[in-house]
Design a protein around this motif. Structure first.
Motif, PDB file in Angstrom:
ATOM      1  N   ALA A  24       0.848  -1.201   0.000  1.00  0.00           N
ATOM      2  CA  ALA A  24       0.000   0.000   0.000  1.00  0.00           C
ATOM      3  C   ALA A  24       0.883   1.251   0.000  1.00  0.00           C
ATOM      4  N   PRO A  25       0.368   2.361  -0.522  1.00  0.00           N
ATOM      5  CA  PRO A  25       1.136   3.609  -0.463  1.00  0.00           C
ATOM      6  C   PRO A  25       1.271   4.083   0.981  1.00  0.00           C
ATOM      7  N   LEU A  26       2.489   4.405   1.397  1.00  0.00           N
ATOM      8  CA  LEU A  26       2.764   4.750   2.801  1.00  0.00           C
ATOM      9  C   LEU A  26       3.682   5.961   2.883  1.00  0.00           C
ATOM     10  N   THR A  27       3.106   7.091   3.239  1.00  0.00           N
ATOM     11  CA  THR A  27       3.881   8.317   3.417  1.00  0.00           C
ATOM     12  C   THR A  27       4.900   8.146   4.535  1.00  0.00           C
ATOM     13  N   ALA A  58       2.771   8.528  -1.317  1.00  0.00           N
ATOM     14  CA  ALA A  58       2.184   9.615  -2.090  1.00  0.00           C
ATOM     15  C   ALA A  58       3.272  10.632  -2.448  1.00  0.00           C
ATOM     16  N   GLN A 100       2.444   6.837  -6.718  1.00  0.00           N
ATOM     17  CA  GLN A 100       1.158   7.437  -6.338  1.00  0.00           C
ATOM     18  C   GLN A 100       1.246   8.955  -6.491  1.00  0.00           C
ATOM     19  N   HIS A 173      -3.884   9.557  -6.736  1.00  0.00           N
ATOM     20  CA  HIS A 173      -4.402   9.598  -5.359  1.00  0.00           C
ATOM     21  C   HIS A 173      -5.699  10.409  -5.345  1.00  0.00           C
ATOM     22  N   ASN A 176      -8.772   9.806   0.580  1.00  0.00           N
ATOM     23  CA  ASN A 176      -8.344  10.322   1.889  1.00  0.00           C
ATOM     24  C   ASN A 176      -8.443  11.835   2.097  1.00  0.00           C
ATOM     25  N   ARG A 225      -7.050   5.605  -6.776  1.00  0.00           N
ATOM     26  CA  ARG A 225      -7.500   5.262  -5.420  1.00  0.00           C
ATOM     27  C   ARG A 225      -8.607   6.224  -5.008  1.00  0.00           C
ATOM     28  N   ILE A 263      -8.840   3.122   2.785  1.00  0.00           N
ATOM     29  CA  ILE A 263      -9.468   3.014   4.107  1.00  0.00           C
ATOM     30  C   ILE A 263      -8.458   2.362   5.059  1.00  0.00           C
ATOM     31  N   PHE A 264      -8.563   2.689   6.350  1.00  0.00           N
ATOM     32  CA  PHE A 264      -7.643   2.080   7.329  1.00  0.00           C
ATOM     33  C   PHE A 264      -8.171   0.756   7.855  1.00  0.00           C
ATOM     34  N   VAL A 293      -8.137  -3.108   0.772  1.00  0.00           N
ATOM     35  CA  VAL A 293      -7.135  -2.654   1.744  1.00  0.00           C
ATOM     36  C   VAL A 293      -7.820  -2.372   3.065  1.00  0.00           C
ATOM     37  N   SER A 295      -6.527  -3.043   7.235  1.00  0.00           N
ATOM     38  CA  SER A 295      -6.463  -3.926   8.408  1.00  0.00           C
ATOM     39  C   SER A 295      -6.670  -5.400   8.063  1.00  0.00           C
ATOM     40  N   GLY A 316      -0.433  -2.477   4.162  1.00  0.00           N
ATOM     41  CA  GLY A 316       0.296  -1.274   4.559  1.00  0.00           C
ATOM     42  C   GLY A 316       1.177  -1.492   5.777  1.00  0.00           C
ATOM     43  N   ARG A 317       0.605  -1.254   6.968  1.00  0.00           N
ATOM     44  CA  ARG A 317       1.412  -1.275   8.197  1.00  0.00           C
ATOM     45  C   ARG A 317       2.205  -2.567   8.403  1.00  0.00           C
ATOM     46  N   LEU A 343       7.669   4.415  12.497  1.00  0.00           N
ATOM     47  CA  LEU A 343       7.669   5.442  11.454  1.00  0.00           C
ATOM     48  C   LEU A 343       8.895   6.340  11.539  1.00  0.00           C
TER      49      LEU A 343
HETATM   50  C1  FNR Z   1      -0.920   5.576   5.039  1.00  0.00           C
HETATM   51  N1  FNR Z   1      -1.874   5.497   4.027  1.00  0.00           N
HETATM   52  C2  FNR Z   1      -1.675   6.197   2.854  1.00  0.00           C
HETATM   53  N2  FNR Z   1      -2.591   6.136   1.850  1.00  0.00           N
HETATM   54  C3  FNR Z   1      -2.363   6.718   0.649  1.00  0.00           C
HETATM   55  O1  FNR Z   1      -3.190   6.620  -0.249  1.00  0.00           O
HETATM   56  N3  FNR Z   1      -1.190   7.401   0.447  1.00  0.00           N
HETATM   57  C4  FNR Z   1      -0.247   7.544   1.397  1.00  0.00           C
HETATM   58  O2  FNR Z   1       0.808   8.133   1.161  1.00  0.00           O
HETATM   59  C5  FNR Z   1      -0.512   6.959   2.665  1.00  0.00           C
HETATM   60  N4  FNR Z   1       0.365   7.098   3.698  1.00  0.00           N
HETATM   61  C6  FNR Z   1       0.205   6.392   4.869  1.00  0.00           C
HETATM   62  C7  FNR Z   1       1.179   6.454   5.855  1.00  0.00           C
HETATM   63  C8  FNR Z   1       1.055   5.703   7.004  1.00  0.00           C
HETATM   64  C9  FNR Z   1       2.115   5.782   8.016  1.00  0.00           C
HETATM   65  C10 FNR Z   1      -0.071   4.874   7.172  1.00  0.00           C
HETATM   66  C11 FNR Z   1      -0.205   4.015   8.387  1.00  0.00           C
HETATM   67  C12 FNR Z   1      -1.035   4.812   6.213  1.00  0.00           C
HETATM   68  C13 FNR Z   1      -2.971   4.512   4.103  1.00  0.00           C
HETATM   69  C14 FNR Z   1      -2.477   3.132   3.652  1.00  0.00           C
HETATM   70  O3  FNR Z   1      -2.181   3.109   2.268  1.00  0.00           O
HETATM   71  C15 FNR Z   1      -3.501   2.007   3.939  1.00  0.00           C
HETATM   72  O4  FNR Z   1      -4.711   2.301   3.278  1.00  0.00           O
HETATM   73  C16 FNR Z   1      -3.755   1.825   5.420  1.00  0.00           C
HETATM   74  O5  FNR Z   1      -2.548   1.800   6.146  1.00  0.00           O
HETATM   75  C17 FNR Z   1      -4.557   0.560   5.707  1.00  0.00           C
HETATM   76  O6  FNR Z   1      -3.849  -0.594   5.362  1.00  0.00           O
HETATM   77  P1  FNR Z   1      -3.147  -1.517   6.497  1.00  0.00           P
HETATM   78  O7  FNR Z   1      -2.036  -0.704   7.064  1.00  0.00           O
HETATM   79  O8  FNR Z   1      -4.195  -1.824   7.524  1.00  0.00           O
HETATM   80  O9  FNR Z   1      -2.689  -2.734   5.755  1.00  0.00           O
END
Ligand code: FNR
Ligand code: 8K6
Length: 347
Positions: A24-27, A58, A100, A173, A176, A225, A263-264, A293, A295, A316-317, A343
């Motif tokens: 997943a995309p993760l800032t 992103a 992204q 993107h 969110n 997304r 979604i988280f 996506v 949890s 993601g996480r 992080l």
């Molecule tokens: C994210 N998420 C997120 N989503 C996105 O579209 N672009 C992004 O850059 C980020 N950055 C980001 C950073 C961090 C630290 C977290 C925890 C989450 C959301 C992410 O892509 C994902 O949708 C959620 O984390 C849910 O998936 P998991 O973690 O439950 O597998």
């Protein structure tokens, strides 16, 4: 059907993934001061190249798209060269990677750039920049039609830059509570022109960006997304569903690489979506390739895919906590649990 998530999946004629598990995309806020990817980022992504597809954190399409410290960009020569090192390392390890493409709209902060904060309407959001809490959000300027044209052109240009930087495709993107999502929700969009008031008008910006990106890099390299239920930097409005009811079939016609729900926790239900979860709502309205996506564990994702809830899973996480996620789930080894302290460092 008992689909194994660890076998290849053909997205389309251009792209085959070696498995169904996407990163997943993760800032991470760890680019350098010129928003150029660093060597640490090269290694961080390369370590995760055994996922079917890495979606980059992103990445901003232009300076006024920035709302967090040191998030990477894709609009300068240096940034393109920096990303080339990342994609080369991912490819050398047998992986694939999409960029992204991001503009945060009303949660941009002028601390990061010279100029105005643009959004569909002059409606601000309460709060402040994560990690820089002294920077409270300001009321944005409603984008003019010329601003909108230039935003669309800059999404397309960033997509071209992504391909030049060696990415296999791009994920727009649109989720969110950021710029594209702001056009799609009534709380943030009170425009009275052809970009507001009706579902068709409110979906126009998302579709124009998508079409411009497709024109630049092709539909098979373009993904999107979306967040139909508002939950982040946005409040829910029961009228929002109609916007997505219009948008989803329009997207389906465009034969995207995939559509991805933002979604988280995908067990979250939304009153504005008539009590559906994000993936339930998207699956009901969209027949193309859908990425789930939020949890999921490897096992719960496998069950959901086998029940036809979506086609691919983004993790993601757990991938922050376990760079060797794929090898661990392959061998049935226990995963390290994620915690927010992780992080602080790119591992
Ligand atoms: C994210 N998420 C997120 N989503 C996105 O579209 N672009 C992004 O850059 C980020 N950055 C980001 C950073 C961090 C630290 C977290 C925890 C989450 C959301 C992410 O892509 C994902 O949708 C959620 O984390 C849910 O998936 P998991 O973690 O439950 O597998
Ligand atoms: C803290 C790291 C830097 C920036 C991160 C960006 C984006 C995502 C943040 C993560 C956490 C948040 C939570 C939200 C939501 C909602 C639940 C229903």
């Amino acid at each position: 059907m008992n689909t194994d998530l660890l076998t290849p999946y053909r997205l389309n004629d251009t792209i085959e993934l070696k498995n169904r598990v996407l990163m997943a995309p993760l800032t991470r806020c760890m680019a350098d001061e010129n928003l150029v990817p660093t060597q640490d980022m090269v290694e961080y992504y390369a370590r995760r190249a055994d996922t079917g597809l890495i979606i980059s954190e992103a990445t901003i399409i232009r300076p006024d798209g920035q709302g967090y410290p040191t998030t990477p960009g894709l609009f300068t020569r240096e940034q393109i060269e920096g990303w080339k090192k990342v994609t080369d390392a991912v490819h050398a390890n047998g992986g694939k990677m999409f960029a992204q493409l991001w503009h945060v709209g009303r949660v941009a902060h002028p601390h990061f750039f010279d100029g105005e904060v643009l959004a569909p309407s002059a409606i601000g959001v309460e709060g402040s920049v994560p990690r820089m809490r002294e920077l409270t959000y300001i009321t944005p300027k409603a984008a003019t039609t010329d601003d909108i044209k230039s935003l669309i052109a800059d999404f397309a240009k960033a997509a071209e830059n992504a391909i030049e930087a060696g990415f296999d495709g791009v994920e727009i993107h649109g989720a969110n509570g950021y710029l594209i999502d702001q056009f799609l929700h009534y709380e943030a969009n009170v425009r009275e022109d052809e970009y507001g008031q009706t579902p068709q008008n409110m979906a126009r910006f998302a579709l124009e960006v998508t079409d411009a990106v497709i024109a630049a890099v092709g539909n098979e390299r373009t993904a999107l997304r979306v967040t139909p239920g508002a939950y982040f930097n946005m409040s829910e409005d029961n009228r929002d569903k109609a916007v997505f009811d219009y948008l989803l079939p329009e997207l389906e016609k465009r034969n995207l690489a995939y559509l991805h729900g933002g979604i988280f926790d995908d067990s979250t239900t939304f009153e504005s979506l008539e009590g559906k979860t994000t993936s339930e709502f998207l699956r009901a309205g969209y027949k193309g390739v859908l990425v789930g996506v939020g949890s999921y564990s490897f096992e719960s994702a496998k069950a959901a895919i086998n029940e036809g809830k979506f086609d691919l899973i983004a993790i993601g996480r757990p991938l922050i906590a376990n760079s060797d996620y794929i090898s661990k789930v392959t061998n049935g080894e226990e995963l390290v649990p994620y915690s927010d302290e992780m992080l602080a460092e790119l591992k």
